[in-house]
Scaffold this motif. Structure first.
Motif, PDB file in Angstrom:
ATOM      1  N   GLU A  32       0.833  -1.210   0.000  1.00  0.00           N
ATOM      2  CA  GLU A  32       0.000   0.000   0.000  1.00  0.00           C
ATOM      3  C   GLU A  32       0.866   1.258   0.000  1.00  0.00           C
ATOM      4  O   GLU A  32       0.540   2.241  -0.668  1.00  0.00           O
ATOM      5  CB  GLU A  32      -0.925   0.013   1.216  1.00  0.00           C
ATOM      6  CG  GLU A  32      -2.043  -1.000   1.157  1.00  0.00           C
ATOM      7  CD  GLU A  32      -3.127  -0.652   0.146  1.00  0.00           C
ATOM      8  OE1 GLU A  32      -3.126   0.460  -0.429  1.00  0.00           O
ATOM      9  OE2 GLU A  32      -3.982  -1.518  -0.078  1.00  0.00           O
ATOM     10  N   ARG A  35       2.102   1.810  -3.427  1.00  0.00           N
ATOM     11  CA  ARG A  35       1.003   2.263  -4.281  1.00  0.00           C
ATOM     12  C   ARG A  35       0.778   3.767  -4.139  1.00  0.00           C
ATOM     13  O   ARG A  35       0.429   4.449  -5.100  1.00  0.00           O
ATOM     14  CB  ARG A  35      -0.266   1.505  -3.909  1.00  0.00           C
ATOM     15  CG  ARG A  35      -1.451   1.809  -4.760  1.00  0.00           C
ATOM     16  CD  ARG A  35      -2.605   0.894  -4.367  1.00  0.00           C
ATOM     17  NE  ARG A  35      -3.815   1.317  -5.006  1.00  0.00           N
ATOM     18  CZ  ARG A  35      -4.842   1.901  -4.390  1.00  0.00           C
ATOM     19  NH1 ARG A  35      -4.801   2.078  -3.086  1.00  0.00           N
ATOM     20  NH2 ARG A  35      -5.901   2.284  -5.049  1.00  0.00           N
ATOM     21  N   LEU A  36       0.999   4.298  -2.947  1.00  0.00           N
ATOM     22  CA  LEU A  36       0.806   5.731  -2.706  1.00  0.00           C
ATOM     23  C   LEU A  36       1.823   6.594  -3.444  1.00  0.00           C
ATOM     24  O   LEU A  36       1.615   7.802  -3.581  1.00  0.00           O
ATOM     25  CB  LEU A  36       0.860   6.021  -1.205  1.00  0.00           C
ATOM     26  CG  LEU A  36      -0.308   5.478  -0.394  1.00  0.00           C
ATOM     27  CD1 LEU A  36      -0.068   5.725   1.090  1.00  0.00           C
ATOM     28  CD2 LEU A  36      -1.610   6.098  -0.838  1.00  0.00           C
ATOM     29  N   LYS A  37       2.898   6.009  -3.937  1.00  0.00           N
ATOM     30  CA  LYS A  37       3.917   6.771  -4.658  1.00  0.00           C
ATOM     31  C   LYS A  37       3.467   7.138  -6.074  1.00  0.00           C
ATOM     32  O   LYS A  37       4.057   8.007  -6.702  1.00  0.00           O
ATOM     33  CB  LYS A  37       5.219   5.978  -4.715  1.00  0.00           C
ATOM     34  CG  LYS A  37       5.854   5.804  -3.352  1.00  0.00           C
ATOM     35  CD  LYS A  37       7.127   5.014  -3.439  1.00  0.00           C
ATOM     36  CE  LYS A  37       7.719   4.822  -2.055  1.00  0.00           C
ATOM     37  NZ  LYS A  37       8.932   4.003  -2.087  1.00  0.00           N
ATOM     38  N   TYR A  38       2.429   6.464  -6.568  1.00  0.00           N
ATOM     39  CA  TYR A  38       1.898   6.778  -7.894  1.00  0.00           C
ATOM     40  C   TYR A  38       0.991   7.998  -7.816  1.00  0.00           C
ATOM     41  O   TYR A  38       0.375   8.255  -6.779  1.00  0.00           O
ATOM     42  CB  TYR A  38       1.098   5.588  -8.442  1.00  0.00           C
ATOM     43  CG  TYR A  38       1.958   4.427  -8.883  1.00  0.00           C
ATOM     44  CD1 TYR A  38       2.432   4.350 -10.186  1.00  0.00           C
ATOM     45  CD2 TYR A  38       2.292   3.406  -8.006  1.00  0.00           C
ATOM     46  CE1 TYR A  38       3.211   3.287 -10.603  1.00  0.00           C
ATOM     47  CE2 TYR A  38       3.078   2.342  -8.406  1.00  0.00           C
ATOM     48  CZ  TYR A  38       3.534   2.289  -9.716  1.00  0.00           C
ATOM     49  OH  TYR A  38       4.310   1.242 -10.112  1.00  0.00           O
ATOM     50  N   PRO A  39       0.854   8.748  -8.920  1.00  0.00           N
ATOM     51  CA  PRO A  39      -0.083   9.879  -8.935  1.00  0.00           C
ATOM     52  C   PRO A  39      -1.509   9.389  -8.696  1.00  0.00           C
ATOM     53  O   PRO A  39      -1.844   8.252  -9.042  1.00  0.00           O
ATOM     54  CB  PRO A  39       0.052  10.452 -10.342  1.00  0.00           C
ATOM     55  CG  PRO A  39       1.281   9.855 -10.920  1.00  0.00           C
ATOM     56  CD  PRO A  39       1.575   8.616 -10.168  1.00  0.00           C
ATOM     57  N   GLU A  40      -2.345  10.231  -8.108  1.00  0.00           N
ATOM     58  CA  GLU A  40      -3.699   9.816  -7.714  1.00  0.00           C
ATOM     59  C   GLU A  40      -4.511   9.277  -8.886  1.00  0.00           C
ATOM     60  O   GLU A  40      -5.220   8.289  -8.745  1.00  0.00           O
ATOM     61  CB  GLU A  40      -4.439  10.976  -7.073  1.00  0.00           C
ATOM     62  CG  GLU A  40      -5.799  10.572  -6.544  1.00  0.00           C
ATOM     63  CD  GLU A  40      -6.500  11.708  -5.836  1.00  0.00           C
ATOM     64  OE1 GLU A  40      -7.680  11.520  -5.499  1.00  0.00           O
ATOM     65  OE2 GLU A  40      -5.904  12.768  -5.625  1.00  0.00           O
ATOM     66  N   ARG A  41      -4.391   9.906 -10.031  1.00  0.00           N
ATOM     67  CA  ARG A  41      -5.163   9.468 -11.194  1.00  0.00           C
ATOM     68  C   ARG A  41      -4.795   8.047 -11.613  1.00  0.00           C
ATOM     69  O   ARG A  41      -5.644   7.240 -11.965  1.00  0.00           O
ATOM     70  CB  ARG A  41      -4.917  10.428 -12.344  1.00  0.00           C
ATOM     71  CG  ARG A  41      -5.755  10.151 -13.538  1.00  0.00           C
ATOM     72  CD  ARG A  41      -5.557  11.223 -14.565  1.00  0.00           C
ATOM     73  NE  ARG A  41      -6.557  11.095 -15.598  1.00  0.00           N
ATOM     74  CZ  ARG A  41      -6.580  11.797 -16.686  1.00  0.00           C
ATOM     75  NH1 ARG A  41      -5.650  12.716 -16.884  1.00  0.00           N
ATOM     76  NH2 ARG A  41      -7.510  11.616 -17.582  1.00  0.00           N
ATOM     77  N   GLU A  42      -3.512   7.730 -11.568  1.00  0.00           N
ATOM     78  CA  GLU A  42      -3.041   6.399 -11.941  1.00  0.00           C
ATOM     79  C   GLU A  42      -3.288   5.390 -10.816  1.00  0.00           C
ATOM     80  O   GLU A  42      -3.527   4.211 -11.072  1.00  0.00           O
ATOM     81  CB  GLU A  42      -1.551   6.473 -12.267  1.00  0.00           C
ATOM     82  CG  GLU A  42      -1.014   5.254 -12.944  1.00  0.00           C
ATOM     83  CD  GLU A  42       0.434   5.431 -13.366  1.00  0.00           C
ATOM     84  OE1 GLU A  42       1.077   4.403 -13.603  1.00  0.00           O
ATOM     85  OE2 GLU A  42       0.915   6.566 -13.431  1.00  0.00           O
ATOM     86  N   ARG A  43      -3.246   5.858  -9.587  1.00  0.00           N
ATOM     87  CA  ARG A  43      -3.416   5.000  -8.415  1.00  0.00           C
ATOM     88  C   ARG A  43      -4.777   4.305  -8.395  1.00  0.00           C
ATOM     89  O   ARG A  43      -4.922   3.198  -7.889  1.00  0.00           O
ATOM     90  CB  ARG A  43      -3.249   5.849  -7.154  1.00  0.00           C
ATOM     91  CG  ARG A  43      -3.078   5.080  -5.895  1.00  0.00           C
ATOM     92  CD  ARG A  43      -2.903   5.982  -4.687  1.00  0.00           C
ATOM     93  NE  ARG A  43      -2.078   7.143  -4.942  1.00  0.00           N
ATOM     94  CZ  ARG A  43      -2.270   8.340  -4.388  1.00  0.00           C
ATOM     95  NH1 ARG A  43      -3.239   8.533  -3.536  1.00  0.00           N
ATOM     96  NH2 ARG A  43      -1.484   9.345  -4.670  1.00  0.00           N
ATOM     97  N   LYS A  44      -5.791   4.961  -8.980  1.00  0.00           N
ATOM     98  CA  LYS A  44      -7.137   4.396  -8.981  1.00  0.00           C
ATOM     99  C   LYS A  44      -7.227   3.101  -9.780  1.00  0.00           C
ATOM    100  O   LYS A  44      -8.086   2.277  -9.529  1.00  0.00           O
ATOM    101  CB  LYS A  44      -8.135   5.405  -9.534  1.00  0.00           C
ATOM    102  CG  LYS A  44      -8.317   6.601  -8.638  1.00  0.00           C
ATOM    103  CD  LYS A  44      -9.267   7.597  -9.254  1.00  0.00           C
ATOM    104  CE  LYS A  44      -9.405   8.805  -8.372  1.00  0.00           C
ATOM    105  NZ  LYS A  44     -10.313   9.811  -8.961  1.00  0.00           N
ATOM    106  N   THR A  45      -6.338   2.920 -10.759  1.00  0.00           N
ATOM    107  CA  THR A  45      -6.383   1.732 -11.597  1.00  0.00           C
ATOM    108  C   THR A  45      -5.438   0.628 -11.121  1.00  0.00           C
ATOM    109  O   THR A  45      -5.409  -0.447 -11.717  1.00  0.00           O
ATOM    110  CB  THR A  45      -6.026   2.087 -13.050  1.00  0.00           C
ATOM    111  OG1 THR A  45      -4.692   2.587 -13.092  1.00  0.00           O
ATOM    112  CG2 THR A  45      -6.979   3.124 -13.607  1.00  0.00           C
TER     113      THR A  45
END
Length: 55
Positions: A32, A35-45
Motif C-alpha cells: 500500500e 502504491r501511494l507513490k503513484y499519482p492519484e489518477r493512476e493509483r485508482k487503476t
C-alpha cells in the motif's frame, strides 16, 4: 510440513491481461505504501493483490 507464504504485489489489468507492476512485498502495508507513490489518477487503476505459495 508445508507452510503457506503470502507475498503482496501491485498489479494492473491492461486489456484483459494481468500485469504485475512491482516486486513481491512481504506485507500488505508495504504494498500500500508503494502504491501511494503513484499519482492519484493512476493509483485508482492499480490494485494490491496477494500470491500464496507453499514453502
Amino acid at each position: 510440513m508445508l507452510r503457506i507464504v503470502e507475498r503482496w504485489l501491485l498489479f494492473k489489468y491492461v486489456g484483459r491481461e494481468f500485469t504485475p507492476l512491482s516486486k513481491p512485498f512481504t506485507t500488505k502495508e508495504q504494498a500500500e505504501k508503494a502504491r501511494l507513490k503513484y499519482p492519484e489518477r493512476e493509483r485508482k487503476t492499480i490494485g494490491v493483490g496477494v500470491i500464496r505459495t507453499n514453502s
